[in-house]
Motif scaffolding. Structure first.
Motif, PDB file in Angstrom:
ATOM      1  N   ASP A 106       0.833  -1.206   0.000  1.00  0.00           N
ATOM      2  CA  ASP A 106       0.000   0.000   0.000  1.00  0.00           C
ATOM      3  C   ASP A 106       0.868   1.256   0.000  1.00  0.00           C
ATOM      4  O   ASP A 106       0.651   2.203   0.760  1.00  0.00           O
ATOM      5  N   THR A 107       1.892   1.247  -0.870  1.00  0.00           N
ATOM      6  CA  THR A 107       2.781   2.399  -1.005  1.00  0.00           C
ATOM      7  C   THR A 107       2.786   2.821  -2.477  1.00  0.00           C
ATOM      8  O   THR A 107       1.899   2.468  -3.230  1.00  0.00           O
ATOM      9  N   SER A 108       3.811   3.549  -2.866  1.00  0.00           N
ATOM     10  CA  SER A 108       3.916   4.008  -4.245  1.00  0.00           C
ATOM     11  C   SER A 108       5.350   3.851  -4.735  1.00  0.00           C
ATOM     12  O   SER A 108       6.279   3.694  -3.941  1.00  0.00           O
ATOM     13  N   ALA A 109       5.511   3.930  -6.048  1.00  0.00           N
ATOM     14  CA  ALA A 109       6.847   3.851  -6.628  1.00  0.00           C
ATOM     15  C   ALA A 109       7.702   5.020  -6.158  1.00  0.00           C
ATOM     16  O   ALA A 109       8.914   4.875  -5.938  1.00  0.00           O
ATOM     17  N   ILE A 110       7.081   6.178  -5.977  1.00  0.00           N
ATOM     18  CA  ILE A 110       7.817   7.361  -5.503  1.00  0.00           C
ATOM     19  C   ILE A 110       8.339   7.132  -4.091  1.00  0.00           C
ATOM     20  O   ILE A 110       9.491   7.456  -3.773  1.00  0.00           O
ATOM     21  N   GLN A 111       7.493   6.561  -3.226  1.00  0.00           N
ATOM     22  CA  GLN A 111       7.929   6.272  -1.855  1.00  0.00           C
ATOM     23  C   GLN A 111       9.054   5.240  -1.843  1.00  0.00           C
ATOM     24  O   GLN A 111      10.025   5.370  -1.098  1.00  0.00           O
ATOM     25  N   LEU A 112       8.919   4.202  -2.665  1.00  0.00           N
ATOM     26  CA  LEU A 112       9.945   3.166  -2.746  1.00  0.00           C
ATOM     27  C   LEU A 112      11.285   3.769  -3.125  1.00  0.00           C
ATOM     28  O   LEU A 112      12.314   3.498  -2.489  1.00  0.00           O
ATOM     29  N   ARG A 113      11.309   4.602  -4.160  1.00  0.00           N
ATOM     30  CA  ARG A 113      12.557   5.231  -4.603  1.00  0.00           C
ATOM     31  C   ARG A 113      13.121   6.161  -3.528  1.00  0.00           C
ATOM     32  O   ARG A 113      14.335   6.249  -3.336  1.00  0.00           O
ATOM     33  N   ASP A 114      12.223   6.837  -2.828  1.00  0.00           N
ATOM     34  CA  ASP A 114      12.666   7.740  -1.762  1.00  0.00           C
ATOM     35  C   ASP A 114      13.346   6.958  -0.643  1.00  0.00           C
ATOM     36  O   ASP A 114      14.432   7.342  -0.179  1.00  0.00           O
TER      37      ASP A 114
END
Length: 229
Positions: free
Chosen positions: A33-41
């Protein structure tokens, strides 16, 4: 032995392996329940591991409707990283990620000590915090996503401890019946923690190498059976 694959079937065997053992990036972020942007961050802040595998796929097809070409880079992560990615969302600062990682190592250590599976080497125990820190860097690089079943602290510590014990025994250079039980126990733990590895990588793995060395020294028979005394 490396899996035998018919000519032309290697790519499908690899895709089948990756699809069965890992999540793609999209599957990981959906399950977390996250996003690709959060993962990269989180990755840029040294909190979240890099992918275990990157698959660069070039696809070309021809049919009645003409030619179609596409290229895509697909990242694969251990499925157990779902919970770690969720934890990253709760960490208030970067150092909390390492603290959680380190804390899990100590929990696993106590469980292994209770089962009498531990190294008696005083240097290993004295440098345990340094050991954890070194594993943290491998963890972030995605290394343990490849060579352990989950890529998480429990399997990391079990694998590295088993390798350490077996390497110490093998360094003696000769077979000793006194070490046969320790070999049996360490090898059992190593097999439990180690991943299957991709078809093209199986003979490069630590498990394969150590079994080969144990056979040559007489701890394992030519049929692959550990000697029990």
């Amino acid at each position: 032995m490396t899996q035998q694959i018919d000519k032309g079937g290697f790519s499908m065997a690899l895709i089948t392996y990756l699809s069965g053992h890992f999540y793609t990036q999209n599957q990981l972020i959906r399950s977390s329940d996250t996003s690709a942007i959060q993962l990269r961050d989180f990755q840029s802040r040294k909190m979240m591991p890099m992918p275990a595998y990157k698959l660069d796929i070039s696809l070309a097809s021809t049919s009645y409707f003409g030619k179609f070409e596409e290229r895509e880079l697909i990242e694969f992560y251990p499925k157990a990283y779902t919970d770690w990615l969720k934890q990253c969302c709760l960490f208030k600062e970067e150092k909390e990620a390492f603290k959680s990682f380190s804390r899990q190592f100590y929990i696993v250590k106590e469980a292994l000590l209770a089962k009498s599976f531990w190294s008696t080497d005083t240097q290993f125990n004295a440098n345990f915090d340094n050991f954890i820190e070194s594993q943290w860097h491998h963890f972030l690089a995605g290394t343990f996503g490849v060579c352990t079943k989950t890529g998480m602290p429990r399997e990391i510590l079990i694998k590295e401890l088993a390798v350490y014990i077996l390497s110490e025994i093998l360094s003696n250079g000769i077979y000793s019946e006194n070490n046969s039980h320790a070999v049996l126990v360490a090898l059992k733990h190593l097999k439990t923690a180690s991943s299957t590895l991709a078809p093209h990588e199986q003979e490069q793995g630590t498990l394969y190498r150590l079994i080969k060395e144990l056979k040559s020294m007489g701890y394992i028979s030519s049929t692959g059976t550990e000697k029990v005394t």
